[in-house]
Design a protein around this motif. Structure first.
Motif, mmCIF file in Angstrom:
data_model
loop_
_atom_site.group_PDB
_atom_site.id
_atom_site.type_symbol
_atom_site.label_atom_id
_atom_site.label_comp_id
_atom_site.label_asym_id
_atom_site.label_seq_id
_atom_site.Cartn_x
_atom_site.Cartn_y
_atom_site.Cartn_z
ATOM 1 N N GLY A 1 12.878 -10.946 -11.416
ATOM 2 C CA GLY A 1 11.821 -11.725 -9.835
ATOM 3 C C GLY A 1 12.603 -12.096 -9.387
ATOM 4 N N LEU A 2 13.498 -13.159 -9.672
ATOM 5 C CA LEU A 2 14.008 -14.493 -8.886
ATOM 6 C C LEU A 2 15.174 -14.977 -8.814
ATOM 7 N N ASP A 3 15.914 -14.266 -9.374
ATOM 8 C CA ASP A 3 17.240 -13.692 -10.285
ATOM 9 C C ASP A 3 17.628 -15.232 -10.258
ATOM 10 N N CYS A 4 17.111 -16.252 -10.089
ATOM 11 C CA CYS A 4 17.663 -17.535 -10.944
ATOM 12 C C CYS A 4 17.888 -18.053 -11.729
ATOM 13 N N LEU A 5 17.753 -17.459 -13.292
ATOM 14 C CA LEU A 5 18.268 -17.628 -14.733
ATOM 15 C C LEU A 5 19.227 -16.804 -14.829
ATOM 16 N N THR A 6 20.323 -17.474 -15.679
ATOM 17 C CA THR A 6 21.132 -16.558 -16.136
ATOM 18 C C THR A 6 20.825 -16.637 -17.603
ATOM 19 N N ILE A 7 20.504 -15.905 -18.241
ATOM 20 C CA ILE A 7 20.146 -15.881 -19.847
ATOM 21 C C ILE A 7 21.620 -15.234 -20.506
ATOM 22 N N HIS B 1 3.085 -10.633 -14.731
ATOM 23 C CA HIS B 1 4.281 -10.213 -13.270
ATOM 24 C C HIS B 1 2.939 -9.751 -12.503
ATOM 25 N N HIS B 2 1.754 -9.802 -12.847
ATOM 26 C CA HIS B 2 1.186 -9.133 -11.523
ATOM 27 C C HIS B 2 0.173 -10.087 -11.014
ATOM 28 N N TYR B 3 -0.321 -11.646 -12.107
ATOM 29 C CA TYR B 3 -0.424 -12.711 -11.603
ATOM 30 C C TYR B 3 -0.075 -13.928 -10.772
ATOM 31 N N ARG B 4 1.583 -13.835 -11.261
ATOM 32 C CA ARG B 4 2.685 -14.585 -10.564
ATOM 33 C C ARG B 4 2.724 -14.014 -9.154
ATOM 34 N N SER B 5 2.958 -12.530 -9.033
ATOM 35 C CA SER B 5 3.468 -12.156 -7.564
ATOM 36 C C SER B 5 1.664 -12.669 -7.059
ATOM 37 N N LEU B 6 0.809 -12.696 -7.596
ATOM 38 C CA LEU B 6 -0.427 -12.819 -7.121
ATOM 39 C C LEU B 6 -0.310 -14.821 -6.383
ATOM 40 N N ASP C 1 4.109 0.399 -25.477
ATOM 41 C CA ASP C 1 2.961 0.156 -25.999
ATOM 42 C C ASP C 1 3.524 -1.322 -26.671
ATOM 43 N N ASN C 2 4.651 -1.864 -26.074
ATOM 44 C CA ASN C 2 6.015 -3.278 -26.852
ATOM 45 C C ASN C 2 4.769 -4.688 -26.368
ATOM 46 N N PRO C 3 4.718 -4.888 -27.231
ATOM 47 C CA PRO C 3 4.140 -6.299 -26.556
ATOM 48 C C PRO C 3 5.013 -7.230 -25.208
ATOM 49 N N PHE C 4 5.906 -7.083 -25.572
ATOM 50 C CA PHE C 4 6.710 -7.429 -24.101
ATOM 51 C C PHE C 4 6.638 -6.599 -22.439
ATOM 52 N N LEU C 5 6.511 -5.650 -23.033
ATOM 53 C CA LEU C 5 5.409 -4.880 -21.710
ATOM 54 C C LEU C 5 4.442 -5.236 -21.467
ATOM 55 N N VAL C 6 3.171 -5.003 -22.348
ATOM 56 C CA VAL C 6 1.695 -5.035 -21.767
ATOM 57 C C VAL C 6 1.811 -6.450 -20.915
ATOM 58 N N ASN C 7 2.329 -7.752 -21.901
ATOM 59 C CA ASN C 7 2.054 -8.764 -21.172
ATOM 60 C C ASN C 7 3.508 -8.973 -20.593
ATOM 61 N N TYR C 8 4.145 -8.474 -20.278
ATOM 62 C CA TYR C 8 4.589 -9.201 -18.670
ATOM 63 C C TYR C 8 4.216 -7.875 -17.664
ATOM 64 N N ALA C 9 3.514 -7.205 -17.788
ATOM 65 C CA ALA C 9 2.490 -6.573 -16.696
ATOM 66 C C ALA C 9 1.664 -7.618 -16.311
ATOM 67 N N VAL C 10 1.017 -9.133 -17.409
ATOM 68 C CA VAL C 10 0.169 -8.947 -16.727
ATOM 69 C C VAL C 10 0.293 -10.281 -16.267
#
Length: 395
Positions: free
Chosen positions: A212-218, A272-277, A261-270
Motif C-alpha cells: 500500500g505504501l511501498d515503504c517496507l522491504t521484506i 486495509h479497509h479501516y487503515r484506508s479510512l 478464505d485464507n486467514p491472511f486474506l480475510v484479516n487483511y481485507a479488514v
C-alpha cells in the motif's frame, strides 16, 4: 457511552506527543523552498512537493507469522509515524532498552516499579506475621489473666491503617543513603547494554506497508534477499497453509491451495479497509476481540471501538470444503456475545461485529488469487452493539 474521539489520556506530554507523532504515515511530503518554480506551481494550482520514502527493512519470520524490523531507526520511524507494530519485549511501544537504562540508573538511588511492588508484598507479609504474633500473645495473656483472676493487659493488635514496618521486610534490600563515588565505580564496571528488542509487525501491517505504501522491504529469512511483491503475497498465504508446518517463504503455493478464505486474506481485507479510512488498527487480544480502532494512536486516546471479525461465506459449499478453521465462522452463543460486550463496555469501548463476506470460488475466477486483485471482491459490513445498562440509560 464513550466520549467522542475516545477517552483522552493524561495531557502532561500532549504538546511533546503532538511533535513526536505528527505524521500519520511513514511517507512524508517535502516542503519546497521558495523559488520561481514554486511560485509558478502555486499560481497554476500544481503541487510540486515530493514524497519522502524512508525505505524501511524487515525480515519475515514464519514461526511467529510476523515480520521483524531489527534496525532501531526503522523501528522508530514505523512506530512514530502511524503506530505500526509492537516491541517484542514491550506491551506496545518498543521501550525495553529505555526501561533497562532507567533501571540501571535507579540501582542504589531509588526504587523501580518492580522493586516497589516487591517491597509492598514483603510489607504485607510482615504485617500478617506481626498481627498473628500479636493475636497469639493476646490470647495467651487473656488465658493467664483468667486463671490468675486478674484483669488482662492485652497488647495492641496491628491494623492495616496504622501499622508501620518496624524493620526491613524479609527479602528487601536496604537502599543506599546517597550515591557517591562507589556508585560511579559500579556503573563503570557494568557491561555495555545492548538493545535486544525488535519491532514486530503482523502480516497485515507488513503487507500494507510493502504494497500500500511501498515503504517496507521484506527479506527472505533463508537467503536474506529482497522479496518481490509476488513472493510476499504467496509467502504470507503459505504461512497459514494447514498442510505445511514449515514452508520456505519463496516457494510458490500450488493453485489447489489458493483459496479466498485464507486467514491472511480475510484479516487483511479488514485491516486495509479501516487503515484506508484513517484509523489506527491494533490488536485487541487484551479485550477478547480481534482489533482495536484508534483515532490518532495509543499515546493520545484509548481505543474507542473494539472489533470482532466474523467471516461469512458467500457460497456455503466453500465452507464445507475449506481446510481452514476460521475464527468466529460458526454461530456464537448469546452468553459469549454478552461476555464480550460486557468486557468492552466496562472499558468504555463500543463493540462492533465486522462481517467479512468471502467471495464464492464459483463466481470469482481463481486466478485472481495470484495477486491483490482479489481484494475488491471482499465486502466489509459493520453491526454496532451497545450494552443496555438500566441504571445509566434512564435519561
Amino acid at each position: 457511552m464513550p466520549a467522542p474521539g475516545g477517552q483522552k489520556k493524561g495531557s502532561g506530554r500532549k504538546n511533546e506527543n503532538n511533535k513526536i507523532y505528527a505524521h500519520p504515515l511513514p511517507l512524508l511530503l517535502s516542503v519546497p523552498e521558495p523559488s520561481l518554480r514554486h511560485k509558478l506551481c502555486s499560481f497554476l494550482g500544481l503541487n510540486d512537493r515530493q514524497v519522502l520514502n524512508p525505505h524501511c527493512q524487515g525480515v519475515l519470520d514464519v514461526p511467529t507469522r510476523s515480520v521483524w524490523v531489527v534496525d532501531n531507526k526503522d523501528a522508530k520511524i514505523l512506530w512514530t509515524r502511524g503506530f505500526f507494530g509492537k516491541g517484542d519485549l514491550s506491551r506496545s511501544e518498543p521501550s525495553w532498552y529505555a526501561r533497562q537504562v532507567n533501571a540501571r540508573k535507579a540501582a542504589g538511588k531509588y526504587l523501580t516499579s518492580e522493586e516497589i511492588r516487591e517491597k509492598r508484598r514483603n510489607e504485607r507479609k510482615q504485617f500478617k506475621l506481626d498481627r498473628a504474633r500479636a493475636l497469639a500473645e493476646a490470647a495467651a495473656e487473656a488465658e493467664a489473666a483468667f486463671l490468675e483472676g486478674r484483669e488482662a493487659a492485652l497488647p495492641a493488635i496491628p491494623s492495616g491503617a496504622t501499622w508501620k514496618p518496624s524493620q526491613a521486610p524479609q527479602g528487601e534490600n536496604p537502599l543506599a543513603s546517597a550515591p557517591g563515588e562507589d556508585d560511579a565505580e559500579e556503573e563503570e564496571e557494568l557491561e555495555p547494554l545492548e538493545d535486544a528488542e525488535h519491532l514486530q509487525l503482523t502480516l497485515q501491517e507488513a503487507f500494507f506497508l510493502a504494497w500500500g505504501l511501498d515503504c517496507l522491504t521484506i527479506l527472505d529469512p533463508t537467503t536474506h534477499e529482497s522479496m518481490t511483491l509476488e513472493q510476499i503475497w504467496s509467502a504470507f498465504q503459505s504461512v497459514h497453509s494447514p498442510t505445511t508446518i514449515s514452508l520456505t517463504p519463496t516457494v510458490t503455493i500450488p493453485e489447489v491451495e489458493r483459496r479466498f478464505d485464507n486467514p491472511f486474506l480475510v484479516n487483511y481485507a479488514v485491516y486495509h479497509h479501516y487503515r484506508s479510512l484513517g484509523w489506527v488498527v491494533k490488536s485487541g487480544i487484551k479485550f477478547c476481540v480481534d482489533l482495536l480502532l484508534y483515532k490518532r494512536g495509543p499515546v493520545f486516546h484509548h481505543a474507542e471501538f473494539a472489533l470482532v471479525v466474523i467471516p461469512v461465506y458467500e457460497n456455503p459449499a466453500d465452507k464445507i470444503s475449506s481446510p481452514f478453521a476460521l475464527m468466529n465462522s460458526e454461530p456464537f452463543t448469546w452468553s459469549w456475545l454478552s461476555t464480550i460486550n460486557r468486557v468492552n463496555s466496562q472499558v468504555q469501548k463500543t463493540l462492533i461485529l465486522t462481517y467479512v463476506t468471502i467471495p464464492s470460488s464459483a463466481r470469482v475466477p481463481p486466478h485472481l488469487l495470484a495477486s491483490p486483485a482479489c481484494l475488491p471482491h471482499y465486502s466489509v459490513r459493520e453491526v454496532v452493539l451497545r450494552r443496555f445498562i438500566p441504571a445509566r440509560m434512564r435519561d
